[in-house]
Write a protein that holds these residues in place. Sequence first.
Motif, PDB file in Angstrom:
ATOM      1  N   ARG A   1     -19.563  20.754 -16.365  1.00  0.00           N
ATOM      2  CA  ARG A   1     -20.908  20.527 -16.895  1.00  0.00           C
ATOM      3  C   ARG A   1     -20.787  19.897 -18.285  1.00  0.00           C
ATOM      4  O   ARG A   1     -19.778  20.047 -18.970  1.00  0.00           O
ATOM      5  CB  ARG A   1     -21.678  21.842 -17.017  1.00  0.00           C
ATOM      6  CG  ARG A   1     -21.873  22.586 -15.714  1.00  0.00           C
ATOM      7  CD  ARG A   1     -23.122  22.112 -14.992  1.00  0.00           C
ATOM      8  NE  ARG A   1     -23.421  22.986 -13.882  1.00  0.00           N
ATOM      9  CZ  ARG A   1     -22.946  22.868 -12.656  1.00  0.00           C
ATOM     10  NH1 ARG A   1     -22.097  21.885 -12.385  1.00  0.00           N
ATOM     11  NH2 ARG A   1     -23.286  23.700 -11.690  1.00  0.00           N
TER      12      ARG A   1
ATOM     13  N   ASP B   1     -28.651  24.523 -25.993  1.00  0.00           N
ATOM     14  CA  ASP B   1     -28.136  23.742 -24.868  1.00  0.00           C
ATOM     15  C   ASP B   1     -26.747  24.218 -24.444  1.00  0.00           C
ATOM     16  O   ASP B   1     -26.414  24.210 -23.251  1.00  0.00           O
ATOM     17  CB  ASP B   1     -28.101  22.258 -25.231  1.00  0.00           C
ATOM     18  CG  ASP B   1     -29.485  21.623 -25.236  1.00  0.00           C
ATOM     19  OD1 ASP B   1     -30.357  22.136 -24.507  1.00  0.00           O
ATOM     20  OD2 ASP B   1     -29.695  20.651 -25.961  1.00  0.00           O
TER      21      ASP B   1
ATOM     22  N   THR C   1     -27.349  27.358 -22.439  1.00  0.00           N
ATOM     23  CA  THR C   1     -27.811  26.998 -21.103  1.00  0.00           C
ATOM     24  C   THR C   1     -26.649  26.553 -20.229  1.00  0.00           C
ATOM     25  O   THR C   1     -26.548  26.925 -19.051  1.00  0.00           O
ATOM     26  CB  THR C   1     -28.855  25.874 -21.185  1.00  0.00           C
ATOM     27  OG1 THR C   1     -29.976  26.327 -21.964  1.00  0.00           O
ATOM     28  CG2 THR C   1     -29.342  25.471 -19.806  1.00  0.00           C
ATOM     29  N   GLY C   2     -25.745  25.758 -20.813  1.00  0.00           N
ATOM     30  CA  GLY C   2     -24.586  25.292 -20.067  1.00  0.00           C
ATOM     31  C   GLY C   2     -23.668  26.428 -19.649  1.00  0.00           C
ATOM     32  O   GLY C   2     -23.191  26.470 -18.507  1.00  0.00           O
TER      33      GLY C   2
ATOM     34  N   GLU D   1     -24.493  29.602 -19.258  1.00  0.00           N
ATOM     35  CA  GLU D   1     -25.188  30.432 -18.266  1.00  0.00           C
ATOM     36  C   GLU D   1     -25.192  29.774 -16.887  1.00  0.00           C
ATOM     37  O   GLU D   1     -25.158  30.462 -15.858  1.00  0.00           O
ATOM     38  CB  GLU D   1     -26.608  30.731 -18.735  1.00  0.00           C
ATOM     39  CG  GLU D   1     -26.655  31.677 -19.936  1.00  0.00           C
ATOM     40  CD  GLU D   1     -28.062  31.913 -20.452  1.00  0.00           C
ATOM     41  OE1 GLU D   1     -28.950  31.092 -20.121  1.00  0.00           O
ATOM     42  OE2 GLU D   1     -28.267  32.911 -21.180  1.00  0.00           O
ATOM     43  N   SER D   2     -25.207  28.432 -16.848  1.00  0.00           N
ATOM     44  CA  SER D   2     -25.191  27.737 -15.561  1.00  0.00           C
ATOM     45  C   SER D   2     -23.855  27.897 -14.842  1.00  0.00           C
ATOM     46  O   SER D   2     -23.749  27.624 -13.648  1.00  0.00           O
ATOM     47  CB  SER D   2     -25.487  26.246 -15.761  1.00  0.00           C
ATOM     48  OG  SER D   2     -24.372  25.567 -16.325  1.00  0.00           O
ATOM     49  N   LEU D   3     -22.832  28.340 -15.578  1.00  0.00           N
ATOM     50  CA  LEU D   3     -21.494  28.526 -15.009  1.00  0.00           C
ATOM     51  C   LEU D   3     -21.158  30.001 -14.796  1.00  0.00           C
ATOM     52  O   LEU D   3     -20.002  30.348 -14.517  1.00  0.00           O
ATOM     53  CB  LEU D   3     -20.447  27.899 -15.933  1.00  0.00           C
ATOM     54  CG  LEU D   3     -20.539  26.378 -16.121  1.00  0.00           C
ATOM     55  CD1 LEU D   3     -19.657  25.935 -17.286  1.00  0.00           C
ATOM     56  CD2 LEU D   3     -20.135  25.652 -14.847  1.00  0.00           C
ATOM     57  N   SER D   4     -22.147  30.865 -14.908  1.00  0.00           N
ATOM     58  CA  SER D   4     -21.902  32.310 -14.899  1.00  0.00           C
ATOM     59  C   SER D   4     -21.357  32.837 -13.573  1.00  0.00           C
ATOM     60  O   SER D   4     -20.815  33.942 -13.522  1.00  0.00           O
ATOM     61  CB  SER D   4     -23.186  33.066 -15.259  1.00  0.00           C
ATOM     62  OG  SER D   4     -24.200  32.813 -14.297  1.00  0.00           O
TER      63      SER D   4
END
Length: 342
Positions: free
Chosen positions: A103, A112, A115-116, A118-121
């Motif tokens: 990402r 940001d 957010t990045g 958390e998108s990979l959690s």
Amino acid sequence: MARRPTTQDVAREAGVSVTTVDRALNGRAKVREETLRKIAQAAHKLGYHARGLIEQNLDATIPEMTFGFLFIKKSQEFYQNFAREVEQAVAARTDIRGKAVVRFASSQSPVDFVTGLESLSQCDAIAATAVNHHLLTQTVADLKQKGVPVFSLLNDFAQGTRRSYLGMNNMKVGRVAAWMMTKTLPQPGKLAIFVGGNRWHGHDLREVGFRSHVRENAPAFSVLDTLVNLETRQLTYEATIDLLRRHPDLKGIYVAGGGMEGAIAALRELHASPRVALVVNEVTKESSAALMDGYALMAICTPLPALCTDLVAHMVRSVREGDDGISGQHFLDPQLVLPEML
């Protein structure tokens, strides 16, 4: 017609019993991964008709792991290379079935980056290049609580919470830049330094290293007030133009982070031939051209292949062994690129 290889042939080639080969084929009893790998190699070498089944059973013994990577500046050559190297490093591991999820943060805002991350959690482990900020420290702590270790890359953010830092020793990098300038310039004078901003702890360390070397070993030189370029080409260009106009006797510039393209463009515009020693980080098409025609003195480069190989090894180990409570640092030596090396 050539005789068709048998299980006895495979067993002989692999140095195991026929019974073990049979177990590798039918999967009814567990065979050690190392032994299964020997049998699969022997079957492949001999052209054994059921080698696909053995390889399938071998794959089933290899654990699946998903690793997340968060970078910045998707359009920048250096981070494109970084993303490609981590994907290759994951794919090169034969002891896991690895998947790399890459990402890019849409900006350098802490929100940001959060957010990045958390998108990979859902990944087994995460590695990221990010700024220092309490929001990220809290996010890394939350991920750690969920059993997802986070590794900091290039810039050591979330210290005390992240699993480990991997990158160069930024204090040393700054000292190397100062050493090169002060040793090669024929006469002492003014030096300037650009940093990305106060949220990039690695840039702060490079500045400290640069200034400390000059103060200790080259006191005839003076370092001007530090300039913040937010790692942008345009701001670096404008600031360099202004810097050269206010200090026509400037001897050297060190761009400690991003934005070096702006400094190169400004030097080319104001000087028909090189007059100011410029030290930058990373080799790209633009920095290579500047090195070759004398507008850059040296590039200090991150050894990306070695970094990515070591990083994936750390991530695999963290998934297998869990959190041991030890937060560490893993330094790699920088690669110094001079014009004559291109």
